[in-house]
Design a protein around this motif. Structure first.
Motif, PDB file in Angstrom:
ATOM      1  N   SER A   1       1.339   5.551 -11.595  1.00 42.97           N
ATOM      2  CA  SER A   1       0.308   6.338 -12.277  1.00 42.97           C
ATOM      3  C   SER A   1      -0.608   7.021 -11.270  1.00 42.97           C
ATOM      4  CB  SER A   1      -0.523   5.440 -13.203  1.00 42.97           C
ATOM      5  OG  SER A   1       0.290   4.863 -14.205  1.00 42.97           O
ATOM      6  N   VAL A   2      -0.985   6.279 -10.223  1.00 38.24           N
ATOM      7  CA  VAL A   2      -1.833   6.852  -9.174  1.00 38.24           C
ATOM      8  C   VAL A   2      -1.128   8.019  -8.498  1.00 38.24           C
ATOM      9  CG1 VAL A   2      -2.783   6.418  -6.866  1.00 38.24           C
ATOM     10  CG2 VAL A   2      -3.207   4.792  -8.713  1.00 38.24           C
TER      11      VAL A   2
ATOM     12  N   VAL B   1      -2.173  11.871  -7.940  1.00 38.63           N
ATOM     13  CA  VAL B   1      -2.301  12.363  -6.563  1.00 38.63           C
ATOM     14  C   VAL B   1      -1.424  13.589  -6.345  1.00 38.63           C
ATOM     15  CG1 VAL B   1      -1.778  11.828  -4.141  1.00 38.63           C
ATOM     16  CG2 VAL B   1      -2.971  10.152  -5.571  1.00 38.63           C
ATOM     17  N   SER B   2      -0.227  13.569  -6.928  1.00 43.16           N
ATOM     18  CA  SER B   2       0.688  14.693  -6.777  1.00 43.16           C
ATOM     19  C   SER B   2       0.051  15.993  -7.267  1.00 43.16           C
ATOM     20  CB  SER B   2       1.986  14.433  -7.540  1.00 43.16           C
ATOM     21  OG  SER B   2       2.888  15.504  -7.381  1.00 43.16           O
ATOM     22  N   GLU B   3      -0.714  15.904  -8.347  1.00 39.31           N
ATOM     23  CA  GLU B   3      -1.400  17.090  -8.857  1.00 39.31           C
ATOM     24  C   GLU B   3      -2.471  17.567  -7.875  1.00 39.31           C
ATOM     25  OE1 GLU B   3      -2.966  16.161 -12.676  1.00 39.31           O
ATOM     26  OE2 GLU B   3      -1.007  15.708 -13.581  1.00 39.31           O
TER      27      GLU B   3
ATOM     28  N   ILE C   1       2.429  13.864  -0.705  1.00 34.23           N
ATOM     29  CA  ILE C   1       1.708  12.619  -0.991  1.00 34.23           C
ATOM     30  C   ILE C   1       1.544  11.802   0.294  1.00 34.23           C
ATOM     31  CG2 ILE C   1       1.871  10.394  -2.183  1.00 34.23           C
ATOM     32  CD1 ILE C   1       3.239  11.910  -4.496  1.00 34.23           C
ATOM     33  N   LEU C   2       2.615  11.703   1.074  1.00 32.86           N
ATOM     34  CA  LEU C   2       2.566  10.931   2.320  1.00 32.86           C
ATOM     35  C   LEU C   2       1.590  11.553   3.309  1.00 32.86           C
ATOM     36  CD1 LEU C   2       3.515   8.740   4.248  1.00 32.86           C
ATOM     37  CD2 LEU C   2       5.494  10.179   4.813  1.00 32.86           C
TER      38      LEU C   2
ATOM     39  N   PHE D   1      -5.920   8.559  -0.831  1.00 34.75           N
ATOM     40  CA  PHE D   1      -5.303   9.867  -0.626  1.00 34.75           C
ATOM     41  C   PHE D   1      -6.333  10.981  -0.506  1.00 34.75           C
ATOM     42  CE2 PHE D   1      -2.381   7.113  -2.852  1.00 34.75           C
ATOM     43  CZ  PHE D   1      -1.172   7.313  -2.206  1.00 34.75           C
ATOM     44  N   ARG D   2      -7.599  10.619  -0.485  1.00 35.73           N
ATOM     45  CA  ARG D   2      -8.666  11.629  -0.430  1.00 35.73           C
ATOM     46  C   ARG D   2      -9.205  11.744   0.992  1.00 35.73           C
ATOM     47  NH1 ARG D   2     -10.205  13.171  -5.505  1.00 35.73           N
ATOM     48  NH2 ARG D   2      -9.729  11.736  -7.229  1.00 35.73           N
TER      49      ARG D   2
END
Length: 462
Positions: free
Chosen positions: A8-9, A13-15, A160-161, A270-271
């Motif tokens: 879900s995360v 994040v992909s968006e 994402i990575l 991821f921020r």
């Protein structure tokens, strides 16, 4: 449940890491415009070369807030190597006006258009298997290799990575970071198949980790050849470890971050992190609470490329730490920094700027072979404060230190023949904690981050 949470995360994040239509149009338009300019200028200069886009923009693996457009000028092997840099500089000057000169094995030019970096890199055109002249020659081969392997799902996970690596501070192979290059991250996704599989495996990495996507190298030979926690054989060059710039610290930070993400998935991993500002009063307060002090070296008015400045900053910090510890000072940390323009700074946090004038030295056993020489050396020496005397079965002597003040020690070292080349003949400012207001803001922020150093993912591990 955690797997579902992580999925879900990652969907959210992909968006966040996928460029918007407007952003994509801007970047792709700038790429086309830049290629046209460079090609036209090369033609006007009468140079026979191929102009090609490479890197994350060319491969569509770029992040919306971290964009480098890499344009390579591929020259024939008979082009003089000592003129490669001048080609990049002339093209950058005529195409974009201003530029920053950077170095790999030869110079290249970095330009800035709005918030986008454009790098003009000269290289020799080679085919796979041909001997390279410099490491830049491989890059178009890297691009060709990945373009033939990537699909939309892999590109999504690469983004994402990259966001993950950037958030935890391990994205970048340059001297400043000593982390994962974009190419290395793309290869890791290619090898493991997706982001989750990479994270699960990396959480259990124990060095040395060996990855050979194309199975073109001998693991035994690679382990002998490469002293690195992570060995990733370059698919276009079996004699190269793509992960060679990766430090042991950054390797284990990545491993720990992967464990943290699996334990408590969150978008915060991821921020991008906001820079913290440290005023002189805040630094003084922190030092007071810790009961320590700071000593800062400032080497100013330099005219060197950013990569060279970072190399010197890190090298000098290692030498300063060694000198301080060899002379009895307790160092909590010592690190180098540069503004990438004209200043190199080295800061060290010490338990104290001054240590006792006296130190005890252990001598040889009583009646041993070295006894006479020890006694002759220390009996009449003007720096002997007491002794030699016997305690247990050995001789001891109490000596007066040559340096008991850190600033005096460093000043003497920097003026001596063993000083790093960068500082020889230069005036170096030495500042302590009480004078921290004299230090530029960027250097203060660097000091503050080291004083309050912590991993962003620590709480997610427990």
């Amino acid at each position: 449940m955690q797997q579902y949470d992580l999925i879900s995360v990652l969907e959210r994040v992909s968006e966040l890491v996928t460029p918007s239509k407007e952003r994509r149009e801007k970047v792709e338009g700038l790429l086309r415009e830049s290629l046209f300019k460079v090609e036209s200028i090369i033609k006007d200069m009468g140079i026979n070369a191929e102009v090609v886009p490479v890197g994350s923009v060319a491969r569509d693996t770029w992040l919306p807030d971290d964009i480098d457009i890499d344009i390579f000028i591929l020259l024939s092997r008979d082009f003089p190597e000592d003129k490669l840099g001048s080609v990049a500089v002339e093209v950058a000057r005529r195409a974009f006006g201003s530029y920053t000169l950077r170095y790999s094995e030869h110079p290249y030019a970095s330009c800035r258009v709005d918030d986008i970096d454009i790098e003009i890199v000269p290289a020799y055109k080679i085919m796979k298997g041909e001997k390279i002249v410099s490491s830049a020659d491989r890059t178009p081969l890297h691009n060709n290799y990945l373009m033939g392997k990537l699909n939309s799902n892999l590109r999504k996970d690469i983004r994402i990575l990259k966001a993950f690596a950037k958030s935890i501070g391990v994205y970048g192979a340059e001297v400043k970071v000593e982390g994962f290059s974009g190419y290395l991250l793309e290869l890791l996704i290619l090898f493991y198949g997706d982001f989750i599989s990479l994270v699960r495996n990396a959480a259990d990495w124990r060095p040395p980790v060996f990855i050979d996507i194309e199975r073109i190298a001998s693991k035994g030979e690679a382990l002998k050849k490469f002293d690195s926690p992570l060995i990733v054989i370059d698919p276009v060059d079996p004699n190269r470890n793509v992960a060679s710039p990766l430090s042991k610290t950054q390797f284990f930070r990545f491993v720990a971050a992967c464990r943290a993400l699996l334990n408590k998935p969150t978008e915060e991993m991821f921020r991008s992190r906001k820079e913290i500002s440290f005023t002189p009063s805040r630094i003084k307060k922190e030092l007071l609470e810790r009961g320590t002090d700071i000593i800062v070296l400032l080497v100013e008015d330099l005219d060197l490329p950013p990569d060279t400045l970072w190399t010197q900053a890190k090298y000098i910090s290692k030498r300063i730490r060694y000198v301080l510890e060899e002379n009895g000072f307790r160092v909590l940390w010592c690190a180098g920094h540069t503004d990438e323009k004209s200043t190199v700074a080295v800061a060290a946090e010490l338990e104290s700027l001054e240590i006792p004038k006296a130190l005890i030295r252990e001598g040889p056993p009583v009646a041993s072979q070295g006894e006479r020489d020890f006694l002759i050396k220390h009996i009449s020496d003007k720096n002997t404060l007491s002794g030699p005397y016997i305690e247990g079965d050995r001789w001891y002597v109490v000596k007066r230190r040559r340096f008991f003040n850190a600033a005096d020690l460093i000043s003497d070292y920097l003026s001596g023949k063993n000083a790093p080349k960068l500082v020889r003949g230069r005036k170096v400012r030495i500042v302590t904690g009480n004078e921290i207001g004299k230090v530029p803001e960027e250097i203060r922020n660097f000091i503050g981050k080291n004083l309050l150093r912590e991993e962003v993912f620590t709480e997610m591990l427990v």
